[in-house]
Design a protein around this motif. Structure first.
Motif, mmCIF file in Angstrom:
data_model
loop_
_atom_site.group_PDB
_atom_site.id
_atom_site.type_symbol
_atom_site.label_atom_id
_atom_site.label_comp_id
_atom_site.label_asym_id
_atom_site.label_seq_id
_atom_site.Cartn_x
_atom_site.Cartn_y
_atom_site.Cartn_z
ATOM 1 N N ILE A 205 -22.581 -45.634 -10.082
ATOM 2 C CA ILE A 205 -23.382 -44.449 -9.743
ATOM 3 C C ILE A 205 -24.045 -44.676 -8.385
ATOM 4 O O ILE A 205 -24.757 -45.662 -8.194
ATOM 5 N N PRO A 206 -23.796 -43.781 -7.416
ATOM 6 C CA PRO A 206 -24.407 -43.993 -6.104
ATOM 7 C C PRO A 206 -25.935 -43.912 -6.175
ATOM 8 O O PRO A 206 -26.486 -43.221 -7.035
ATOM 9 N N THR A 207 -26.585 -44.648 -5.272
ATOM 10 C CA THR A 207 -28.048 -44.739 -5.273
ATOM 11 C C THR A 207 -28.706 -43.356 -5.390
ATOM 12 O O THR A 207 -29.624 -43.178 -6.195
ATOM 13 N N GLU A 208 -28.228 -42.386 -4.603
ATOM 14 C CA GLU A 208 -28.878 -41.061 -4.584
ATOM 15 C C GLU A 208 -28.832 -40.396 -5.951
ATOM 16 O O GLU A 208 -29.681 -39.560 -6.264
ATOM 17 N N SER A 209 -27.829 -40.749 -6.762
ATOM 18 C CA SER A 209 -27.707 -40.078 -8.056
ATOM 19 C C SER A 209 -28.460 -40.787 -9.177
ATOM 20 O O SER A 209 -28.466 -40.317 -10.318
ATOM 21 N N LEU A 210 -29.054 -41.913 -8.857
ATOM 22 C CA LEU A 210 -29.798 -42.625 -9.895
ATOM 23 C C LEU A 210 -31.160 -41.946 -10.078
ATOM 24 O O LEU A 210 -31.935 -41.838 -9.135
ATOM 25 N N ASP A 211 -31.422 -41.458 -11.289
ATOM 26 C CA ASP A 211 -32.739 -40.872 -11.557
ATOM 27 C C ASP A 211 -33.253 -41.344 -12.916
ATOM 28 O O ASP A 211 -32.577 -42.091 -13.628
ATOM 29 N N ALA A 212 -34.437 -40.890 -13.280
ATOM 30 C CA ALA A 212 -35.097 -41.356 -14.507
ATOM 31 C C ALA A 212 -34.220 -41.139 -15.743
ATOM 32 O O ALA A 212 -34.144 -41.990 -16.623
ATOM 33 N N GLU A 213 -33.562 -39.993 -15.767
ATOM 34 C CA GLU A 213 -32.710 -39.632 -16.893
ATOM 35 C C GLU A 213 -31.560 -40.638 -17.059
ATOM 36 O O GLU A 213 -31.304 -41.150 -18.145
ATOM 37 N N VAL A 214 -30.890 -40.904 -15.953
ATOM 38 C CA VAL A 214 -29.754 -41.829 -15.970
ATOM 39 C C VAL A 214 -30.213 -43.222 -16.410
ATOM 40 O O VAL A 214 -29.572 -43.869 -17.241
ATOM 41 N N VAL A 215 -31.322 -43.663 -15.866
ATOM 42 C CA VAL A 215 -31.801 -45.012 -16.174
ATOM 43 C C VAL A 215 -32.240 -45.108 -17.637
ATOM 44 O O VAL A 215 -31.920 -46.069 -18.336
ATOM 45 N N ARG A 216 -32.944 -44.058 -18.101
ATOM 46 C CA ARG A 216 -33.418 -44.095 -19.486
ATOM 47 C C ARG A 216 -32.258 -44.301 -20.466
ATOM 48 O O ARG A 216 -32.378 -45.017 -21.449
ATOM 49 N N LYS A 217 -31.146 -43.685 -20.158
ATOM 50 C CA LYS A 217 -29.996 -43.768 -21.069
ATOM 51 C C LYS A 217 -29.424 -45.173 -21.218
ATOM 52 O O LYS A 217 -28.741 -45.460 -22.198
ATOM 53 N N VAL A 218 -29.646 -46.010 -20.239
ATOM 54 C CA VAL A 218 -29.032 -47.341 -20.328
ATOM 55 C C VAL A 218 -30.016 -48.425 -20.759
ATOM 56 O O VAL A 218 -29.664 -49.599 -20.839
ATOM 57 N N LEU A 219 -31.267 -48.036 -21.036
ATOM 58 C CA LEU A 219 -32.243 -49.040 -21.461
ATOM 59 C C LEU A 219 -32.087 -49.332 -22.953
ATOM 60 O O LEU A 219 -31.825 -48.432 -23.739
ATOM 61 N N LEU A 220 -32.250 -50.594 -23.309
ATOM 62 C CA LEU A 220 -32.198 -50.988 -24.718
ATOM 63 C C LEU A 220 -33.641 -51.129 -25.216
ATOM 64 O O LEU A 220 -34.439 -51.841 -24.604
ATOM 65 N N ALA A 221 -33.962 -50.434 -26.307
ATOM 66 C CA ALA A 221 -35.342 -50.447 -26.802
ATOM 67 C C ALA A 221 -35.571 -51.607 -27.761
ATOM 68 O O ALA A 221 -34.811 -51.819 -28.703
ATOM 69 N N HIS A 222 -36.626 -52.372 -27.513
ATOM 70 C CA HIS A 222 -37.023 -53.461 -28.401
ATOM 71 C C HIS A 222 -38.257 -53.005 -29.182
ATOM 72 O O HIS A 222 -39.111 -52.303 -28.622
ATOM 73 N N PRO A 223 -38.369 -53.376 -30.457
ATOM 74 C CA PRO A 223 -39.495 -52.892 -31.261
ATOM 75 C C PRO A 223 -40.881 -53.217 -30.670
ATOM 76 O O PRO A 223 -41.845 -52.524 -30.959
#
Ligand code: ATP
Ligand code: MG
Length: 412
Positions: A205-223
């Motif tokens: 994903i090019p830098t300009e297209s990286l936004d909060a939405e995109v990043v949130r989707k790839v984060l792994l949630a720990h309890p």
């Protein structure tokens, strides 16, 4: 690691009359992805530099017609190369020589025999410093803490994961843990998270297209409240990532989380430097032995070249082994920097924690090492967090506060 075309101008002029050294230096730089033009005479270098237009010059000192210092002085007098970084290579490791080098106008200085990775790192750092840096966007609110060491196995990932979890628990907030050890990073493993998503999903994903939405989707949630951006499963998946993508992701994370922890690898590649550059504080981990001390001294040297403020550095001395080690005082004297925290050898705490994917601050928060790491997380917290007790204090905050009070009473 090859530098991708277009990231930086990378033609480097190497000047050395000794064919062996010339070949070694050229080979190291070529392997690092640079285009190398090697000349055997300083006169030639001076005559041809305008035509070559190098992005950097690496020069030997002792050469027949004109030594490296004289060459540097004359190069500096030419407007076309006045700003070009110059590294001097010499066999004399004296302060005198170093001063001569800098007085002649050199930017850096390396003693032969040199470590190829060190030459590579210094070249990269200098190239980056001269590349015009885009003006910084206004700073977001989250505090970014990078954990780093130039040597492996000293507990960088252990400290980073414990900090991310401890800060989340302390302040009842979400924290970001970004694993920049793109080859073999283990943050997700240390938190027992399955690698559903990782940096690999962001690589194309090019830098300009990286936004909060995109990043949130790839984060792994720990309890615990920590959100992990994991290293890719396979080493080559992280390869295409650039410094600008990393900077962008950190900026996004800083808007989402009051704390962003960076688990850094043991190198100065572009993506690592992006992490260091964007950090508000750098925790350098080291073990009490010579190799680690040496690696720390090199890292601090590079930080100085990069003009990172001294006061943003924190040293964490970690006893990763049981045998005798260098005394704290000797390390502080050698590094000219105080040690902020000493983590004792505690394999009975750390090994099961790692095997089970439960960091010590969760597994045994009231054990001596758990308490120490919790206190260290508090110590690194944002000033306004420290100054304003939370409305509903977390159990972690209450433990830290009780210990602080105990220490104050002892002192009184
Ligand atoms: N104080 C300590 N006492 C005992 N063992 C420790 C201590 N700190 C870390 N360890 C162990 O040392 C090993 C290396 O730690 P860790 O993976 O955190 O280091 P690293 O610097 O991230 O290394 P890598 O080079 O693998 O990235 C781990 O098995 C960890 O459990
Ligand atoms: Mg690690």
């Amino acid at each position: 690691m090859a530098i991708k075309a277009g990231n930086m101008a990378t033609r480097i002029l190497v000047v050395d009359d000794d064919p062996v050294i010339r070949d070694i230096v050229s080979a190291v730089l070529r392997r690092a992805g640079h285009e190398v033009i090697a000349l055997s005479s300083s006169k030639d270098a001076l005559d041809r530099v305008d035509e070559i237009q190098p992005a950097m010059i690496v020069s030997d000192v002792t050469m027949p017609e004109m030594d490296g210092y004289e060459l540097t002085r004359r190069l500096r007098a030419k407007p076309s190369v006045a700003q070009t970084p110059i590294i001097i290579l010499t066999s004399h490791d004296s302060a005198q020589e170093k001063i001569r080098g800098f007085e002649s106008g050199a930017d850096d200085y390396l003693t032969k025999p040199f470590d190829p990775p060190e030459l590579e790192a210094r070249v990269r750092v200098l190239l980056r410093r001269t590349a015009a840096l885009p003006s910084q966007a206004p700073q977001a609110k989250g505090k970014t803490i990078a954990v780093f060491s130039l040597r492996g196995g000293v507990g960088v990932s252990t400290i980073a994961t414990n900090l991310a979890v401890a800060l989340a628990q302390l302040w009842n907030c979400a924290t970001g843990l970004i694993d920049l050890a793109l080859v073999g990073g283990q943050s997700a493993l240390m938190l027992n998270l399955s690698l559903r998503t990782s940096w690999a999903d962001l690589a194309r994903i090019p830098t300009e297209s990286l936004d909060a939405e995109v990043v949130r989707k790839v984060l792994l949630a720990h309890p615990s409240g920590a959100y992990v951006l994991a290293a890719p499963n396979r080493p080559e998946q992280g390869e295409p990532l650039t410094g600008s993508q990393v900077s962008r992701v950190i900026a996004i994370a800083k808007e989402q989380f009051p704390y962003v922890i960076l688990d850094l690898p043991h190198d100065f590649r572009e993506t690592t430097l992006a992490g260091l550059d964007n950090a508000d504080q750098i925790v350098v981990a080291l073990a009490p032995e010579m190799a680690s001390l040496h690696a720390t001294a090199s890292a601090l040297d590079v930080f100085e070249t990069l003009q990172y403020p001294q006061q943003s550095l924190r040293l964490a001395l970690n006893w990763v082994f049981e045998r005798r080690g260098l005394p704290r005082k000797d390390i502080e004297d050698a590094l000219q920097h105080p040690i902020d925290v000493v983590i004792p050898f505690a394999s009975e705490m750390f090994v099961p924690a790692i095997n089970r994917g439960v960091p010590t601050v969760l597994e045994a928060p009231t054990s001596p090492v758990g308490a120490l790491l919790e206190d260290f997380a508090y110590y690194l917290s944002q000033a306004d967090h420290q100054q304003n007790p939370p409305a509903t204090p977390s159990p972690a905050w209450q433990r830290v506060a009780a210990r602080l009070q105990q220490r104050q009473q002892k002192r009184a």
